[in-house]
Design a protein around this motif. Structure first.
Motif, PDB file in Angstrom:
ATOM      1  N   PHE A  34      -2.888  35.233  -9.273  1.00  0.00           N
ATOM      2  CA  PHE A  34      -2.690  36.636  -8.905  1.00  0.00           C
ATOM      3  C   PHE A  34      -3.777  37.702  -9.095  1.00  0.00           C
ATOM      4  N   PRO A  90       0.294  32.198 -14.380  1.00  0.00           N
ATOM      5  CA  PRO A  90       1.389  31.723 -14.936  1.00  0.00           C
ATOM      6  C   PRO A  90       1.477  30.755 -15.816  1.00  0.00           C
ATOM      7  N   GLN A  91       2.189  30.853 -17.038  1.00  0.00           N
ATOM      8  CA  GLN A  91       1.756  30.302 -18.292  1.00  0.00           C
ATOM      9  C   GLN A  91       2.804  29.009 -18.426  1.00  0.00           C
ATOM     10  N   SER A  94       6.214  28.654 -16.336  1.00  0.00           N
ATOM     11  CA  SER A  94       7.100  29.812 -16.252  1.00  0.00           C
ATOM     12  C   SER A  94       6.693  30.784 -15.501  1.00  0.00           C
ATOM     13  N   GLU A  95       7.615  31.878 -15.451  1.00  0.00           N
ATOM     14  CA  GLU A  95       6.895  33.104 -14.872  1.00  0.00           C
ATOM     15  C   GLU A  95       6.355  34.111 -15.762  1.00  0.00           C
ATOM     16  N   LYS A  96       5.952  33.926 -16.895  1.00  0.00           N
ATOM     17  CA  LYS A  96       5.002  34.502 -17.834  1.00  0.00           C
ATOM     18  C   LYS A  96       3.764  34.391 -17.357  1.00  0.00           C
ATOM     19  N   LEU A  97       3.161  35.745 -17.154  1.00  0.00           N
ATOM     20  CA  LEU A  97       1.868  35.543 -16.932  1.00  0.00           C
ATOM     21  C   LEU A  97       0.716  35.946 -17.889  1.00  0.00           C
ATOM     22  N   VAL A  98      -0.238  35.001 -17.808  1.00  0.00           N
ATOM     23  CA  VAL A  98      -1.526  35.142 -18.752  1.00  0.00           C
ATOM     24  C   VAL A  98      -2.363  36.207 -18.213  1.00  0.00           C
ATOM     25  N   PHE A  99      -2.907  37.321 -18.549  1.00  0.00           N
ATOM     26  CA  PHE A  99      -3.750  38.016 -18.015  1.00  0.00           C
ATOM     27  C   PHE A  99      -5.140  37.998 -18.567  1.00  0.00           C
TER      28      PHE A  99
END
Lengths: 109, 113
Positions: A34, A90-91, A94-99
């Motif tokens: 993203f 995504p990490q 999952s739906e957790k995002l790493v930015f």
């Protein structure tokens, strides 16, 4: 662990010039990537996502698995493109995002 | 401009005090997240919740606590154990499946002196 690298903290271009914001990632598998954007005094918002393969506000981003990159490009930058840009991944499925740490783009008149 | 609301916009506290940041969403999203945004650091995940009454630690959970008693609400408490609490805090929500995009609030800037 998944990681996102945005090598440029600051990027400055002139109006009408091409712009490329770099994003490299580390992920084993087929990533969903993203780009998020934060304009001055506005909330962070989705700009585009890899799976959609769309162009938003003239920006495109192509996933290059060989180079593990997802660079954001626009052929002719506009002053209103000045903003903070974040690449995200995504990490762990999952739906957790790493930015990434973000790139501040300034488009000069 | 509904969606996800964080309050207050600015918060000031003395060192040693706990403080709670509010996050409410009316998007009917299952998942909610708290990120911390520091200059040059990007966004780092503090806690997230994929469903009511359940939450997991993110990458920098130490010194923070959360609850998820209602689908709409995901408050974050910054405790006195957090060594560097002064920061910009962002709450987000998502549908919670299929790598759906995150919707962010406007953020709360916390200053602890």
């Amino acid at each position: 662990a998944q990681r996102v690298t945005q090598p440029e903290k600051l990027l400055s271009v002139f109006k009408g010039a091409p712009v490329e914001l770099k994003c490299n990632y580390s992920y084993s598998g087929s990533p969903e990537l993203f780009w998020y954007v934060q304009y001055s005094r506005q909330r962070l918002q989705l700009l585009l996502r890899h799976i959609s393969r769309e162009s938003i506000k003239g920006f495109t981003a192509d996933l290059n698995k060989g180079e593990t990159s997802f660079h954001l490009k626009k052929p002719f930058a506009q002053e209103e493109d000045s903003a903070m840009y974040y690449c995200a991944l995504p990490q762990g499925g999952s739906e957790k995002l790493v930015f990434g740490k973000g790139t501040k783009l300034t488009v000069n008149p | 401009d509904g969606g996800i609301t964080q309050s207050p916009k600015y918060l000031f506290r003395k060192e040693g005090q706990n403080v709670t940041l509010s996050c409410e969403q009316n998007l009917n999203h299952d998942a909610m997240y708290w990120y911390r945004q520091d200059p040059g650091q990007g966004l780092r995940l503090i806690y997230y919740s994929q469903i009511v009454n359940d939450f997991q630690k993110g990458d920098i959970a130490e010194g923070y606590s959360v609850s998820r008693e209602k689908k709409e609400s995901f408050p974050l408490t910054v405790t006195s154990a957090q060594k560097n609490p002064t920061a910009f805090y962002l709450c987000a929500s998502s549908i919670g499946r299929g790598n759906s995009p995150l919707h962010f609030g406007n953020g709360t800037r916390l200053t602890v002196t």
